[in-house]
Design a protein around this motif. Sequence first.
Motif, PDB file in Angstrom:
ATOM      1  N   ASP A  59       0.829  -1.203   0.000  1.00  0.00           N
ATOM      2  CA  ASP A  59       0.000   0.000   0.000  1.00  0.00           C
ATOM      3  C   ASP A  59       0.868   1.259   0.000  1.00  0.00           C
ATOM      4  OD1 ASP A  59      -2.248  -1.564   0.032  1.00  0.00           O
ATOM      5  OD2 ASP A  59      -2.708  -1.250   2.152  1.00  0.00           O
ATOM      6  N   SER A  60       1.940   1.234   0.764  1.00  0.00           N
ATOM      7  CA  SER A  60       2.812   2.414   0.828  1.00  0.00           C
ATOM      8  C   SER A  60       3.480   2.683  -0.514  1.00  0.00           C
ATOM      9  CB  SER A  60       3.870   2.237   1.919  1.00  0.00           C
ATOM     10  OG  SER A  60       4.681   1.104   1.671  1.00  0.00           O
ATOM     11  N   ASP A  61       3.764   1.627  -1.284  1.00  0.00           N
ATOM     12  CA  ASP A  61       4.323   1.813  -2.626  1.00  0.00           C
ATOM     13  C   ASP A  61       3.330   2.542  -3.527  1.00  0.00           C
ATOM     14  OD1 ASP A  61       6.750   0.487  -2.107  1.00  0.00           O
ATOM     15  OD2 ASP A  61       5.845  -1.468  -2.540  1.00  0.00           O
ATOM     16  N   VAL A  62       2.053   2.187  -3.403  1.00  0.00           N
ATOM     17  CA  VAL A  62       1.012   2.833  -4.198  1.00  0.00           C
ATOM     18  C   VAL A  62       0.919   4.313  -3.848  1.00  0.00           C
ATOM     19  CG1 VAL A  62      -1.482   2.949  -4.615  1.00  0.00           C
ATOM     20  CG2 VAL A  62      -0.332   0.729  -4.533  1.00  0.00           C
ATOM     21  N   VAL A  63       0.870   4.611  -2.560  1.00  0.00           N
ATOM     22  CA  VAL A  63       0.752   5.998  -2.114  1.00  0.00           C
ATOM     23  C   VAL A  63       1.964   6.805  -2.556  1.00  0.00           C
ATOM     24  CG1 VAL A  63       0.624   7.496  -0.093  1.00  0.00           C
ATOM     25  CG2 VAL A  63      -0.710   5.388  -0.161  1.00  0.00           C
ATOM     26  N   ALA A  64       3.166   6.224  -2.417  1.00  0.00           N
ATOM     27  CA  ALA A  64       4.385   6.930  -2.807  1.00  0.00           C
ATOM     28  C   ALA A  64       4.403   7.221  -4.301  1.00  0.00           C
ATOM     29  CB  ALA A  64       5.614   6.108  -2.412  1.00  0.00           C
ATOM     30  N   ALA A  65       3.966   6.252  -5.114  1.00  0.00           N
ATOM     31  CA  ALA A  65       3.947   6.451  -6.565  1.00  0.00           C
ATOM     32  C   ALA A  65       2.959   7.539  -6.966  1.00  0.00           C
ATOM     33  CB  ALA A  65       3.597   5.133  -7.263  1.00  0.00           C
ATOM     34  N   MET A  66       1.790   7.551  -6.329  1.00  0.00           N
ATOM     35  CA  MET A  66       0.796   8.575  -6.644  1.00  0.00           C
ATOM     36  C   MET A  66       1.278   9.958  -6.207  1.00  0.00           C
ATOM     37  SD  MET A  66      -1.622   7.064  -8.281  1.00  0.00           S
ATOM     38  CE  MET A  66      -2.936   8.300  -8.245  1.00  0.00           C
ATOM     39  N   ASP A  67       1.909  10.037  -5.034  1.00  0.00           N
ATOM     40  CA  ASP A  67       2.435  11.316  -4.567  1.00  0.00           C
ATOM     41  C   ASP A  67       3.525  11.829  -5.508  1.00  0.00           C
ATOM     42  OD1 ASP A  67       0.731  11.322  -2.428  1.00  0.00           O
ATOM     43  OD2 ASP A  67       2.218  10.645  -0.963  1.00  0.00           O
ATOM     44  N   GLU A  68       4.388  10.932  -5.949  1.00  0.00           N
ATOM     45  CA  GLU A  68       5.456  11.324  -6.863  1.00  0.00           C
ATOM     46  C   GLU A  68       4.881  11.796  -8.201  1.00  0.00           C
ATOM     47  OE1 GLU A  68       8.873  12.300  -8.651  1.00  0.00           O
ATOM     48  OE2 GLU A  68       8.553  11.884  -6.520  1.00  0.00           O
ATOM     49  N   ALA A  69       3.796  11.155  -8.652  1.00  0.00           N
ATOM     50  CA  ALA A  69       3.145  11.573  -9.901  1.00  0.00           C
ATOM     51  C   ALA A  69       2.615  12.994  -9.781  1.00  0.00           C
ATOM     52  CB  ALA A  69       2.025  10.607 -10.255  1.00  0.00           C
ATOM     53  N   VAL A  70       2.034  13.327  -8.628  1.00  0.00           N
ATOM     54  CA  VAL A  70       1.522  14.685  -8.405  1.00  0.00           C
ATOM     55  C   VAL A  70       2.674  15.693  -8.406  1.00  0.00           C
ATOM     56  CG1 VAL A  70       0.394  16.208  -6.745  1.00  0.00           C
ATOM     57  CG2 VAL A  70      -0.522  13.924  -7.158  1.00  0.00           C
ATOM     58  N   ARG A  71       3.765  15.360  -7.708  1.00  0.00           N
ATOM     59  CA  ARG A  71       4.912  16.277  -7.674  1.00  0.00           C
ATOM     60  C   ARG A  71       5.511  16.467  -9.062  1.00  0.00           C
ATOM     61  NH1 ARG A  71       5.897  13.507  -2.736  1.00  0.00           N
ATOM     62  NH2 ARG A  71       7.285  12.048  -3.780  1.00  0.00           N
ATOM     63  N   SER A  72       5.606  15.376  -9.835  1.00  0.00           N
ATOM     64  CA  SER A  72       6.164  15.454 -11.173  1.00  0.00           C
ATOM     65  C   SER A  72       5.306  16.314 -12.086  1.00  0.00           C
ATOM     66  CB  SER A  72       6.298  14.040 -11.765  1.00  0.00           C
ATOM     67  OG  SER A  72       6.780  14.087 -13.081  1.00  0.00           O
ATOM     68  N   LYS A  73       3.982  16.149 -11.983  1.00  0.00           N
ATOM     69  CA  LYS A  73       3.066  16.951 -12.792  1.00  0.00           C
ATOM     70  C   LYS A  73       3.187  18.432 -12.429  1.00  0.00           C
ATOM     71  CE  LYS A  73      -0.838  17.361 -15.377  1.00  0.00           C
ATOM     72  NZ  LYS A  73      -1.153  16.781 -16.658  1.00  0.00           N
ATOM     73  N   THR A  74       3.258  18.728 -11.136  1.00  0.00           N
ATOM     74  CA  THR A  74       3.396  20.108 -10.686  1.00  0.00           C
ATOM     75  C   THR A  74       4.699  20.716 -11.192  1.00  0.00           C
ATOM     76  OG1 THR A  74       2.146  19.607  -8.675  1.00  0.00           O
ATOM     77  CG2 THR A  74       3.462  21.612  -8.655  1.00  0.00           C
TER      78      THR A  74
END
Length: 244
Positions: free
Chosen positions: A200-215
């Motif tokens: 689950d933590s891998d999923v959350v980390a990947a989604m958070d990184e996607a948001v930072r990358s998009k920003t």
Amino acid sequence: MFRDREDAGVKLGLELSKLQLHQPVVLALPRGGVPVAVEVAKALNAPLDLLIVRKVGAPGNPELAVAAIVDGDPGEVVLNREIVETYSLDEDALRVLIAKERPELERRRVAYRGKNRPLSIAGKAVIIVDDGAATGTTMKVAIRALKRRSPREIIVAVPVSPQETVAELAREADRVVCLSQPGQFRALGYHYRRFPQLSDSDVVAAMDEAVRSKTSRQHRSGQQTTGHGSKAATKSIPQNDREK
């Protein structure tokens, strides 16, 4: 064979970028579909979200799905009517089976999404991404649930899947993009050099990184348009926007 899920996502994104898609939205099936979908969303510069599906197993045979619960606003239950009839399940029996699985769906929703609501897909091209489709059962359920939310079209995107599964999914979705359709399909992990189990933590980390990358990409784009350090560039960056 793909190096890892990220490599598969990059290659899948390149293929999808050739299509003329109207307002694409990328939906990842956790857990394995998330790293793939992150790269697809980057390639398309599209919003990324999760599509959480929980299988409801048959009595005495939990691997056989009689139904599935799909997270959403509202959540939906999709029945596998053939299996329901095979097991002669009435409404009360189905209600009990479904109720047993709802807590796990809710746990995953809170863990992955928090208080964020699912993205709207009405009128948009929806791309459902996973790291592969062996039987396609989960993907079929996802397609059927999403059809009720009025998308413009539904595209299934997977790196690898058996030919017969691709054919079945093509009858459910508007389009299927699959990079590899081996004649002899083995377990999904055999088609990757590196295929770790995800948490689950891998999923959350990947989604958070996607948001930072998009920003970050939006920030760089704003700077190129308005100049470094300008007020316009600063204002162009949405704050706390889940659709980024």
